[in-house]
Design a protein around this motif. Structure first.
Motif, PDB file in Angstrom:
ATOM      1  N   GLY A  16     101.503  -0.915 -30.654  1.00 54.78           N
ATOM      2  CA  GLY A  16     101.382  -2.376 -30.542  1.00 54.78           C
ATOM      3  C   GLY A  16     102.551  -3.023 -29.815  1.00 54.78           C
ATOM      4  O   GLY A  16     102.415  -4.109 -29.257  1.00 54.78           O
ATOM      5  N   THR A  17     103.710  -2.361 -29.823  1.00 52.93           N
ATOM      6  CA  THR A  17     104.890  -2.964 -29.196  1.00 52.93           C
ATOM      7  C   THR A  17     105.038  -2.559 -27.736  1.00 52.93           C
ATOM      8  O   THR A  17     105.549  -3.316 -26.926  1.00 52.93           O
ATOM      9  N   ASN A  18     104.596  -1.335 -27.383  1.00 58.32           N
ATOM     10  CA  ASN A  18     104.889  -0.822 -26.044  1.00 58.32           C
ATOM     11  C   ASN A  18     103.664  -0.292 -25.285  1.00 58.32           C
ATOM     12  O   ASN A  18     103.439  -0.662 -24.134  1.00 58.32           O
ATOM     13  N   VAL A  19     102.880   0.557 -25.922  1.00 55.98           N
ATOM     14  CA  VAL A  19     101.769   1.191 -25.185  1.00 55.98           C
ATOM     15  C   VAL A  19     100.689   0.151 -24.860  1.00 55.98           C
ATOM     16  O   VAL A  19     100.267   0.024 -23.707  1.00 55.98           O
ATOM     17  N   PHE A  20     100.263  -0.586 -25.874  1.00 60.54           N
ATOM     18  CA  PHE A  20      99.262  -1.641 -25.665  1.00 60.54           C
ATOM     19  C   PHE A  20      99.751  -2.959 -26.278  1.00 60.54           C
ATOM     20  O   PHE A  20      99.271  -3.376 -27.336  1.00 60.54           O
ATOM     21  N   PRO A  21     100.716  -3.630 -25.583  1.00 57.70           N
ATOM     22  CA  PRO A  21     101.233  -4.884 -26.151  1.00 57.70           C
ATOM     23  C   PRO A  21     100.162  -5.975 -26.248  1.00 57.70           C
ATOM     24  O   PRO A  21     100.336  -6.938 -26.988  1.00 57.70           O
ATOM     25  N   ASN A  22      99.045  -5.803 -25.498  1.00 57.43           N
ATOM     26  CA  ASN A  22      97.964  -6.803 -25.581  1.00 57.43           C
ATOM     27  C   ASN A  22      96.807  -6.347 -26.466  1.00 57.43           C
ATOM     28  O   ASN A  22      95.713  -6.902 -26.376  1.00 57.43           O
ATOM     29  N   ALA A  23      97.037  -5.347 -27.299  1.00 55.31           N
ATOM     30  CA  ALA A  23      95.966  -4.856 -28.187  1.00 55.31           C
ATOM     31  C   ALA A  23      95.395  -6.029 -28.989  1.00 55.31           C
ATOM     32  O   ALA A  23      96.137  -6.900 -29.439  1.00 55.31           O
ATOM     33  N   GLU A  24      94.075  -6.019 -29.138  1.00 54.87           N
ATOM     34  CA  GLU A  24      93.418  -7.134 -29.841  1.00 54.87           C
ATOM     35  C   GLU A  24      93.783  -7.141 -31.326  1.00 54.87           C
ATOM     36  O   GLU A  24      93.888  -8.190 -31.946  1.00 54.87           O
ATOM     37  N   VAL A  25      93.929  -5.931 -31.898  1.00 56.71           N
ATOM     38  CA  VAL A  25      94.286  -5.843 -33.319  1.00 56.71           C
ATOM     39  C   VAL A  25      95.505  -4.938 -33.460  1.00 56.71           C
ATOM     40  O   VAL A  25      95.531  -3.831 -32.911  1.00 56.71           O
ATOM     41  N   LYS A  26      96.534  -5.440 -34.159  1.00 56.64           N
ATOM     42  CA  LYS A  26      97.738  -4.633 -34.391  1.00 56.64           C
ATOM     43  C   LYS A  26      98.006  -4.573 -35.893  1.00 56.64           C
ATOM     44  O   LYS A  26      98.122  -5.618 -36.535  1.00 56.64           O
ATOM     45  N   ILE A  27      98.092  -3.348 -36.382  1.00 57.95           N
ATOM     46  CA  ILE A  27      98.357  -3.161 -37.807  1.00 57.95           C
ATOM     47  C   ILE A  27      99.659  -2.382 -37.950  1.00 57.95           C
ATOM     48  O   ILE A  27      99.871  -1.382 -37.242  1.00 57.95           O
ATOM     49  N   TYR A  28     100.521  -2.816 -38.847  1.00 57.51           N
ATOM     50  CA  TYR A  28     101.700  -2.027 -39.197  1.00 57.51           C
ATOM     51  C   TYR A  28     101.472  -1.538 -40.622  1.00 57.51           C
ATOM     52  O   TYR A  28     101.475  -2.312 -41.575  1.00 57.51           O
ATOM     53  N   LEU A  29     101.205  -0.217 -40.722  1.00 52.79           N
ATOM     54  CA  LEU A  29     100.884   0.370 -42.018  1.00 52.79           C
ATOM     55  C   LEU A  29     102.152   0.954 -42.627  1.00 52.79           C
ATOM     56  O   LEU A  29     102.817   1.788 -42.001  1.00 52.79           O
ATOM     57  N   ASP A  30     102.470   0.513 -43.832  1.00 49.90           N
ATOM     58  CA  ASP A  30     103.718   0.955 -44.461  1.00 49.90           C
ATOM     59  C   ASP A  30     103.451   1.501 -45.865  1.00 49.90           C
ATOM     60  O   ASP A  30     102.354   1.325 -46.414  1.00 49.90           O
ATOM     61  N   ALA A  31     104.440   2.183 -46.443  1.00 48.75           N
ATOM     62  CA  ALA A  31     104.419   2.631 -47.844  1.00 48.75           C
ATOM     63  C   ALA A  31     105.836   3.094 -48.160  1.00 48.75           C
ATOM     64  O   ALA A  31     106.608   3.381 -47.234  1.00 48.75           O
ATOM     65  N   SER A  32     106.186   3.189 -49.436  1.00 54.55           N
ATOM     66  CA  SER A  32     107.554   3.585 -49.789  1.00 54.55           C
ATOM     67  C   SER A  32     107.800   5.031 -49.336  1.00 54.55           C
ATOM     68  O   SER A  32     106.861   5.836 -49.260  1.00 54.55           O
ATOM     69  N   PRO A  33     109.066   5.404 -49.035  1.00 55.03           N
ATOM     70  CA  PRO A  33     109.355   6.776 -48.602  1.00 55.03           C
ATOM     71  C   PRO A  33     108.894   7.823 -49.623  1.00 55.03           C
ATOM     72  O   PRO A  33     108.363   8.871 -49.251  1.00 55.03           O
ATOM     73  N   GLU A  34     109.063   7.524 -50.915  1.00 49.27           N
ATOM     74  CA  GLU A  34     108.684   8.502 -51.958  1.00 49.27           C
ATOM     75  C   GLU A  34     107.173   8.731 -51.965  1.00 49.27           C
ATOM     76  O   GLU A  34     106.708   9.862 -52.073  1.00 49.27           O
ATOM     77  N   GLU A  35     106.423   7.648 -51.835  1.00 51.35           N
ATOM     78  CA  GLU A  35     104.963   7.775 -51.824  1.00 51.35           C
ATOM     79  C   GLU A  35     104.504   8.525 -50.567  1.00 51.35           C
ATOM     80  O   GLU A  35     103.623   9.379 -50.616  1.00 51.35           O
ATOM     81  N   ARG A  36     105.159   8.238 -49.453  1.00 50.54           N
ATOM     82  CA  ARG A  36     104.784   8.912 -48.199  1.00 50.54           C
ATOM     83  C   ARG A  36     105.101  10.401 -48.271  1.00 50.54           C
ATOM     84  O   ARG A  36     104.319  11.221 -47.804  1.00 50.54           O
ATOM     85  N   ALA A  37     106.233  10.740 -48.886  1.00 50.27           N
ATOM     86  CA  ALA A  37     106.599  12.155 -49.020  1.00 50.27           C
ATOM     87  C   ALA A  37     105.612  12.865 -49.943  1.00 50.27           C
ATOM     88  O   ALA A  37     105.198  13.999 -49.687  1.00 50.27           O
ATOM     89  N   ARG A  38     105.205  12.169 -51.009  1.00 49.89           N
ATOM     90  CA  ARG A  38     104.254  12.766 -51.953  1.00 49.89           C
ATOM     91  C   ARG A  38     102.927  13.098 -51.241  1.00 49.89           C
ATOM     92  O   ARG A  38     102.380  14.178 -51.391  1.00 49.89           O
ATOM     93  N   ARG A  39     102.482  12.167 -50.396  1.00 48.77           N
ATOM     94  CA  ARG A  39     101.216  12.387 -49.663  1.00 48.77           C
ATOM     95  C   ARG A  39     101.337  13.569 -48.697  1.00 48.77           C
ATOM     96  O   ARG A  39     100.444  14.408 -48.623  1.00 48.77           O
ATOM     97  N   ARG A  40     102.445  13.606 -47.927  1.00 44.84           N
ATOM     98  CA  ARG A  40     102.655  14.702 -46.972  1.00 44.84           C
ATOM     99  C   ARG A  40     102.735  16.045 -47.700  1.00 44.84           C
ATOM    100  O   ARG A  40     102.190  17.048 -47.259  1.00 44.84           O
TER     101      ARG A  40
END
Ligand code: DC
Length: 222
Positions: free
Chosen positions: A125-149
């Motif tokens: 959304g910031t560089n490849v397609f700065p004009n993208a119609e929809v931009k989502i920034y998906l986040d989660a805590s580091p611990e939750e992300r590590a648990r999923r991985r």
């Protein structure tokens, strides 16, 4: 329409993007897999990250292709190979080499020409397609992300410990956010979705509503 999904490692981008692509009938592009494919080739060819000439040679001679969930480099399937510890530990550094970034961004823009795509990464959304119609920034805590991985790794039979995965997640977060090249940033016009306490289905529904709202707005303009 271009839907850009950015966010840190393990925020759920992969699963969410895959489900959304199926439901909306969009082409899905996993840009992290592209950086991983180049990293895998760098490891195979035992090329030093300082040897830019050799890296350029790899970039020129590497044809990355996707067939649904499968990833190919010069027609050799490397879907599982790009998820190994060796690749995960090096990919952040490889992805921040200017020549690698420029080549991948060019390829990603070409892949998005004249079709509906949903592209996941760090700088979509910031560089490849700065004009993208929809931009989502998906986040989660580091611990939750590590648990999923960690659970994904277990399912795939990749042997790691939770602590190792958490360390890798934090290391990559730091590298991804502080890089001079394609850093992970939240686009000004992105919608932030925090998935820490949401199910995958809830995240997909949230994003679908954002896409539908955007479609309605676009149609009203015509
Ligand atoms: O999404 P992933 O964990 O498979 O991505 C692998 C690495 O590639 C990650 O460390 C950051 C980098 N990356 C990037 O710099 N820009 C992108 N658009 C996608 C991934």
């Amino acid at each position: 329409m271009v839907i850009a999904i950015d966010g840190p490692a393990g925020s759920g981008k992969g699963t969410v993007t895959e489900l959304l692509a199926k439901e909306l009938n969009f082409t899905k592009i996993d840009t992290g897999a592209m950086y991983r494919a180049i990293t895998w080739e760098v490891i195979q060819k035992k090329v030093s990250l300082e040897d830019i000439e050799k890296i350029k040679e790899i970039l020129c001679n590497s044809k990355i292709e996707f067939q649904k969930e499968r990833v190919f480099l010069n027609q050799r399937e490397i879907t599982n190979e790009i998820r190994t510890k060796e690749v995960s530990n090096l990919v952040s550094q490889v992805s921040h080499i200017v020549e690698v970034r420029n080549a991948m961004v060019k390829l990603q823009r070409e892949m998005g020409e004249n079709r509906d795509i949903i592209m996941e990464g760090r700088d979509i959304g910031t560089n490849v397609f700065p004009n993208a119609e929809v931009k989502i920034y998906l986040d989660a805590s580091p611990e939750e992300r590590a648990r999923r991985r960690y659970e994904q790794n277990l399912e795939k039979g990749i042997s790691t410990t939770y602590e190792e995965v958490l360390e890798n997640v934090k290391f990559r977060d730091h590298n991804d956010k502080t890089s001079n090249v394609g850093p992970l940033r939240i686009a000004e016009d992105a919608v932030i979705v925090d998935s820490t306490d949401l199910t995958i289905e809830e995240v997909v529904e949230t994003i679908k509503k954002i896409v539908e709202k955007k479609e309605k707005k676009e149609n009203a303009k015509c």
